[in-house]
Design an enzyme around this catalytic site. Structure first.
Site, PDB file in Angstrom:
ATOM      1  CB  ILE A  19     -59.492  11.493 -67.793  1.00  0.00           C
ATOM      2  CG1 ILE A  19     -58.830  11.498 -69.104  1.00  0.00           C
ATOM      3  CG2 ILE A  19     -58.787  10.515 -66.970  1.00  0.00           C
ATOM      4  CD1 ILE A  19     -57.416  12.016 -69.181  1.00  0.00           C
ATOM      5  CG  ASP A  42     -51.826   5.228 -61.688  1.00  0.00           C
ATOM      6  OD1 ASP A  42     -52.257   4.606 -62.628  1.00  0.00           O
ATOM      7  OD2 ASP A  42     -50.708   5.070 -61.306  1.00  0.00           O
ATOM      8  CB  SER A 130     -46.360  16.423 -62.877  1.00  0.00           C
ATOM      9  OG  SER A 130     -45.560  15.233 -63.132  1.00  0.00           O
ATOM     10  CB  THR A 131     -50.910  19.599 -61.599  1.00  0.00           C
ATOM     11  OG1 THR A 131     -52.063  19.081 -62.201  1.00  0.00           O
ATOM     12  CG2 THR A 131     -49.793  20.348 -62.676  1.00  0.00           C
ATOM     13  N   GLY A 132     -50.967  16.787 -59.353  1.00  0.00           N
ATOM     14  CA  GLY A 132     -51.421  16.374 -57.954  1.00  0.00           C
ATOM     15  C   GLY A 132     -50.525  15.955 -57.058  1.00  0.00           C
TER      16      GLY A 132
END
Ligand code: AR6
Length: 189
Positions: A19, A42, A130-132
């Site tokens: 991304i 992040d 949230s899926t990591g």
């Protein structure tokens, strides 16, 4: 398998990749409430964007639930990234489903889109929030993400282009499967 759906004159599209390389007006960061950086997407965004982003985050007043409570979103500049803005949102940690995780994940998508519209972004890219590290089951998360974006686009008719950028081929395949029935609907609407 479906790679895009059209809603309210806008498009929701899937892609695979990093991304930080996106040239959309805004990219969304799957942050934590401190907004001071972390691992996963992040870490990648702060590394690629440089220190200007965390310096701007540090100016956001910290409350009892951090600078950005779960389900909320805040926009900053994007430093060295090609995007103009980074929209930092905090998804829920998956704790089994009894802690309003599904509603909070939908809020994270909705509030990110609201920030993008406020900043007049025509295009915005999301990672799979949230899926990591936060362990939200990917199928459930994909369904919530797609529904939240679809409903938002139907209501606001903006941003014109929303991109889901999946890091792995496996995650992309899950999102494609989830989008398939929505794509059928969007043909008949
Ligand atoms: N581009 C697109 N997607 C990516 C990239 C990238 N460069 N890197 C990782 N992903 P995670 P969370 C995917 O853990 O679950 C951080 O430490 C990754 O494969 O980044 O919301 C924060 O500071 C996964 O599919 O975010 C928080 O403490 C997705 O991004 C916490 O992790 C999300 O994984 C947030 O956890």
């Amino acid at each position: 398998m479906a790679r895009e759906i059209r809603v309210g004159g806008c498009v929701l599209r899937l892609s695979q990749g990093d991304i930080t390389a996106c040239r959309t007006d805004a990219i969304v960061n799957a942050a934590n409430s401190t907004l001071m950086g972390g691992g996963g997407v992040d870490g990648a965004i702060h590394r690629a964007g440089g220190p200007a982003i965390v310096e701007e985050c540090a100016k956001i007043p910290a409350g009892p639930h951090g600078r950005c409570p779960t389900g909320e979103a805040v926009a900053t500049g994007a430093g060295r990234l090609a995007a103009r803005f980074v929209i930092h949102t905090v998804g829920p940690v998956w704790r089994g489903g009894g802690k309003s995780e599904e509603e909070l994940l939908a809020s994270a998508y909705r509030n990110s889109l609201l920030r993008a519209v406020e900043k007049k972004c025509a295009s915005v890219a999301f990672p799979s929030i949230s899926t990591g590290a936060y362990r939200f089951p990917i199928e459930k998360a994909a369904r919530i993400a797609a529904a939240a974006v679809k409903d938002f686009l139907a209501e606001h008719r903006a941003p014109r282009e929303v991109l889901f950028v999946l890091f792995s081929a496996e995650d992309l395949a899950v999102y494609e499967r989830i989008l398939e029935p929505l794509a059928q609907d969007s043909l008949t609407e």
